[in-house]
Design a protein around this motif. Structure first.
Motif, PDB file in Angstrom:
ATOM      1  N   SER A 109      11.776 -57.797 -18.175  1.00 21.13           N
ATOM      2  CA  SER A 109      11.349 -59.103 -18.760  1.00 21.13           C
ATOM      3  C   SER A 109      12.516 -60.138 -19.120  1.00 21.13           C
ATOM      4  O   SER A 109      13.664 -59.457 -19.654  1.00 21.13           O
ATOM      5  CB  SER A 109      10.522 -58.679 -20.072  1.00 21.13           C
ATOM      6  OG  SER A 109      10.091 -59.809 -20.625  1.00 21.13           O
ATOM      7  N   GLN A 110      12.162 -61.387 -18.665  1.00 20.89           N
ATOM      8  CA  GLN A 110      13.152 -62.364 -19.250  1.00 20.89           C
ATOM      9  C   GLN A 110      12.532 -62.942 -20.028  1.00 20.89           C
ATOM     10  O   GLN A 110      12.547 -63.019 -21.343  1.00 20.89           O
ATOM     11  CB  GLN A 110      13.794 -63.045 -17.962  1.00 20.89           C
ATOM     12  CG  GLN A 110      14.947 -62.201 -17.246  1.00 20.89           C
ATOM     13  CD  GLN A 110      15.680 -62.729 -16.011  1.00 20.89           C
ATOM     14  OE1 GLN A 110      16.069 -64.030 -16.340  1.00 20.89           O
ATOM     15  NE2 GLN A 110      15.814 -62.306 -15.045  1.00 20.89           N
ATOM     16  N   CYS A 111      11.962 -64.384 -19.730  1.00 20.56           N
ATOM     17  CA  CYS A 111      11.236 -65.230 -20.685  1.00 20.56           C
ATOM     18  C   CYS A 111       9.966 -64.512 -21.217  1.00 20.56           C
ATOM     19  O   CYS A 111       9.813 -64.785 -22.334  1.00 20.56           O
ATOM     20  CB  CYS A 111      10.904 -66.532 -19.860  1.00 20.56           C
ATOM     21  SG  CYS A 111       9.270 -66.354 -18.962  1.00 20.56           S
ATOM     22  N   GLY A 112       9.554 -63.526 -20.619  1.00 21.30           N
ATOM     23  CA  GLY A 112       8.560 -62.813 -21.288  1.00 21.30           C
ATOM     24  C   GLY A 112       7.090 -63.171 -21.087  1.00 21.30           C
ATOM     25  O   GLY A 112       6.142 -62.403 -21.509  1.00 21.30           O
ATOM     26  N   PHE A 113       6.884 -64.336 -20.545  1.00 20.68           N
ATOM     27  CA  PHE A 113       5.625 -64.868 -20.447  1.00 20.68           C
ATOM     28  C   PHE A 113       4.532 -64.062 -19.699  1.00 20.68           C
ATOM     29  O   PHE A 113       3.415 -63.639 -19.881  1.00 20.68           O
ATOM     30  CB  PHE A 113       5.617 -66.396 -20.103  1.00 20.68           C
ATOM     31  CG  PHE A 113       4.361 -66.926 -20.302  1.00 20.68           C
ATOM     32  CD1 PHE A 113       4.195 -67.496 -21.533  1.00 20.68           C
ATOM     33  CD2 PHE A 113       3.339 -67.067 -19.376  1.00 20.68           C
ATOM     34  CE1 PHE A 113       2.944 -68.129 -21.840  1.00 20.68           C
ATOM     35  CE2 PHE A 113       2.248 -67.693 -19.659  1.00 20.68           C
ATOM     36  CZ  PHE A 113       1.901 -68.321 -20.934  1.00 20.68           C
ATOM     37  N   CYS A 114       5.082 -63.527 -18.445  1.00 20.16           N
ATOM     38  CA  CYS A 114       4.203 -62.609 -17.701  1.00 20.16           C
ATOM     39  C   CYS A 114       4.159 -61.254 -18.263  1.00 20.16           C
ATOM     40  O   CYS A 114       3.331 -60.474 -17.606  1.00 20.16           O
ATOM     41  CB  CYS A 114       4.883 -62.600 -16.373  1.00 20.16           C
ATOM     42  SG  CYS A 114       6.201 -61.815 -16.057  1.00 20.16           S
ATOM     43  N   THR A 115       4.999 -60.952 -19.222  1.00 24.38           N
ATOM     44  CA  THR A 115       5.250 -59.352 -19.559  1.00 24.38           C
ATOM     45  C   THR A 115       4.173 -58.847 -19.945  1.00 24.38           C
ATOM     46  O   THR A 115       3.574 -57.654 -19.540  1.00 24.38           O
ATOM     47  CB  THR A 115       6.501 -59.401 -20.414  1.00 24.38           C
ATOM     48  OG1 THR A 115       7.422 -59.942 -20.113  1.00 24.38           O
ATOM     49  CG2 THR A 115       6.793 -57.793 -20.838  1.00 24.38           C
ATOM     50  N   CYS A 150       5.662 -62.863 -11.712  1.00 22.59           N
ATOM     51  CA  CYS A 150       6.822 -63.272 -12.368  1.00 22.59           C
ATOM     52  C   CYS A 150       7.740 -64.202 -11.850  1.00 22.59           C
ATOM     53  O   CYS A 150       8.061 -64.039 -10.636  1.00 22.59           O
ATOM     54  CB  CYS A 150       7.511 -61.969 -12.776  1.00 22.59           C
ATOM     55  SG  CYS A 150       8.957 -62.319 -13.750  1.00 22.59           S
ATOM     56  N   CYS A 152      10.479 -65.369 -13.280  1.00 18.45           N
ATOM     57  CA  CYS A 152      12.161 -65.175 -13.683  1.00 18.45           C
ATOM     58  C   CYS A 152      12.797 -63.624 -13.147  1.00 18.45           C
ATOM     59  O   CYS A 152      13.787 -64.001 -12.642  1.00 18.45           O
ATOM     60  CB  CYS A 152      12.576 -65.478 -15.098  1.00 18.45           C
ATOM     61  SG  CYS A 152      11.319 -65.596 -16.242  1.00 18.45           S
ATOM     62  N   THR A 153      12.119 -62.472 -13.742  1.00 18.15           N
ATOM     63  CA  THR A 153      12.740 -61.351 -13.633  1.00 18.15           C
ATOM     64  C   THR A 153      13.092 -61.050 -12.213  1.00 18.15           C
ATOM     65  O   THR A 153      14.072 -60.285 -12.012  1.00 18.15           O
ATOM     66  CB  THR A 153      12.048 -60.302 -14.325  1.00 18.15           C
ATOM     67  OG1 THR A 153      11.668 -60.870 -15.516  1.00 18.15           O
ATOM     68  CG2 THR A 153      12.683 -58.758 -14.433  1.00 18.15           C
TER      69      THR A 153
HETATM   70  S1  FES Z   1       9.653 -62.798 -17.316  1.00 23.84           S
HETATM   71 FE1  FES Z   1       9.688 -64.965 -16.953  1.00 23.84          FE
HETATM   72  S2  FES Z   1       7.830 -65.166 -16.015  1.00 23.84           S
HETATM   73 FE2  FES Z   1       8.320 -63.042 -15.822  1.00 23.84          FE
END
Ligand code: FES
Ligand code: FAD
Ligand code: FES
Length: 492
Positions: A109-115, A150, A152-153
């Motif tokens: 996870s990075q920004c976490g929106f999709c998590t 996702c 970002c990750t």
């Molecule tokens: S962690 Fe950012 S969209 Fe998946």
């Protein structure tokens, strides 16, 4: 018109909600009514998976769980079922579920929106494998996450998490308790079913009676098409008739010469039945949308919607499928059976009368002489709709084509049978010359439109190429295609 009180199981308890409008989505209920904002809204059209939740129901005495998109699921379709969101799977003491812990450990996870959506697809996968006691392969992980995007990750750490989670300390779902709560829920008496705004009959006679009484009501099944009309086209339906709880229509029945698929059978289960009879269709089945859409969407919904780029129809036309329409007239159940291609009269128009419902799709079983293949051309491999789809079912005996059945999508206002191409093949020797002639016929048979998916010229060209591919494969040429690539982590 009012709606029934909506009741479902969450965190082991019965949740009761009154006055939920018929087209309110489960995501709206979660985020706006229950203020549970862990479940995210990304696209609001079933594409990104950020809103994924897991729904459970009792099937043959067992708890069956499936990941679905809450953004295009009508909240009332959850009535009588169990729900898990990303906020519900950690242990009471806060210990993370293995699906969550593995994402942490593998840096998924990075920004976490999709998590939250990924975690819930992983939770669905975990439930299935924890039961079966089988390890999770890279292919299993990819299959389970086919409806999650996702930005970002990158997918490698998330796929690693999928393969790591079974090895972590278990946080089991109390299935016995959930099943007993579901039973308890089913026993609570319902109010009078007079003119409810969301009707969900459980038997075929009740469905036909409701349809006869409310021919203007919007029929819904998995809502993977209708949900988009509500969210994106802002259509409102004052009355909704849900077919998915009709016991008869949830069945797949096997007869000597055909398989009868109930209109409310999910795409996951319908394709499983078709692939069991024709294993070569497996790769195509897994390219229909992504797993959460296949878990909610039905074969009947795909056929009734009749999109010219719908995927199951070219295949069903090539296999010689019939559809059964049913109605209740003057107190009597009527039914009529027609060839699938005869269902359609124009762009998203069909012969169904206002009081009729699609009840069955009857698919002839494979016969020894047949060679059936289906090819889908889309911009993305998974979770994308066809630009062109070609399905061929030829019976070749002693080097001669004795039967040719060809279904095509993406070239006309409806899914179609390529009658001229069939005529160009039938009775001919199965040779390169015959195929060249048939390719020219196929390219000339339709005048496809140009749109964002493909130009008219591309569609026409590729249609002939797909027939050539079928020929080359029939001659033993092993095609290099996307399915032949070995997934990273799978080789060793
Ligand atoms: S962690 Fe950012 S969209 Fe998946
Ligand atoms: C992200 C995403 C990806 C998709 N990818 C694909 C794809 O790859 N290929 C593809 O073909 N489609 C795809 N779809 C479209 C959709 O998933 C399918 O068309 C699906 O089969 C619709 O089934 P449903 O049960 O959800 O139908 P619903 O949305 O509930 O209903 C669709 C229509 O069928 C009618 N209907 C449903 N059941 C009956 C019945 N028993 N009798 C009469 N009328 C009925 C409804 O009134 C409505 O008009 C995708 C959709 C999404 C959101
Ligand atoms: S919000 Fe994107 S699939 Fe639901």
């Amino acid at each position: 018109m009012t709606t029934q009180v909506l009741r479902f199981i969450r965190r082991g308890e019965i949740v009761t909600l009154a006055d939920v409008p018929p087209t309110r989505t489960l995501l709206e209920v979660l985020r706006e009514d229950l203020h549970c904002t862990g479940t995210k809204e990304g696209c609001n059209e079933g594409d990104c998976g950020a809103c994924t939740v897991v729904v459970g129901e009792e099937v043959n005495g067992q708890l069956q769980t499936k990941a679905v998109n809450s953004c295009i699921k009508m909240a009332h379709s959850l009535d009588g079922k169990a729900l898990w969101t990303v906020e519900d799977i950690a242990a009471d003491d806060g210990c993370l579920h293995p699906a969550q812990e593995a994402m942490v450990q593998c840096h998924g996870s990075q920004c976490g929106f999709c998590t939250p959506g990924f975690v819930m697809s992983l939770f669905g996968l975990y439930q299935q494998h924890a039961h079966a006691g089988q390890p999770i392969t890279r292919a299993d992980a990819q299959h389970a996450l086919s409806g999650n995007l996702c930005r970002c990750t990158g997918y490698r750490p998330i796929l690693d998490a999928a393969q790591t989670m079974l090895g972590l300390p278990a946080v089991p779902v109390d299935e016995a308790k959930t099943l007993s709560k579901l039973k308890q829920l089913a026993q609570i008496p319902r109010g009078l079913e007079a003119d409810l705004a969301y009707k969900s009959p459980t038997t075929l006679p009740a469905l036909l009676a409701a349809r006869a009484k409310h021919p203007q009501a919007q029929i819904v099944a998995g809502c993977t098409d209708v949900g988009l009309w509500v969210n994106k086209m802002h259509m409102d339906f004052p009355q909704v008739l849900d077919v998915t709880q009709v016991a008869e229509l949830r069945r797949v029945e096997h007869y000597r010469h055909h398989i009868a698929v109930g209109a409310a059978v999910t795409l996951t289960d319908a394709f499983a039945a078709l692939v069991a009879d024709r294993p070569q269709l497996g790769a195509f089945a897994s390219r229909f949308a992504g797993l959460p859409v296949r878990n909610a969407g039905t074969l009947g919904g795909n056929v009734a919607n009749g999109s010219p780029i719908g995927d199951s129809m070219p295949l069903l036309i090539a296999l010689g499928a019939n559809v059964v329409l049913m109605a209740l007239r003057k107190g009597k159940v009527t039914h009529r059976e027609l060839r699938l291609e005869d269902l359609y009269t124009g762009y998203r128009k069909n012969v169904m009368a206002p009081d009729e419902v699609l009840a069955w799709i009857k698919v002839p079983k494979a016969v020894p002489a047949e060679r059936s293949r289906v090819y889908k051309i889309s911009k993305r491999f998974e979770d994308d709709i066809s630009a062109v789809c070609l399905a061929l079912n030829l019976h070749i005996v002693d080097g001669q084509v004795v039967h040719a059945s060809v279904g095509v999508g993406g070239v006309a206002a409806t899914p179609v049978r390529a009658r001229k191409t069939e005529a160009a093949l039938t009775g001919e020797a199965w040779t390169a010359d015959t195929v060249m002639t048939a390719m020219a016929t196929l390219r000339g048979e339709f005048s496809p439109i140009s749109d964002m998916r493909a130009s008219s010229a591309y569609r026409t060209e590729v249609l002939g190429n797909l027939l050539q591919r079928y020929w080359l494969e029939s001659q033993g040429l092993a095609a290099v295609n996307l399915e032949s690539f070995v997934l990273e982590g799978e080789a060793a």
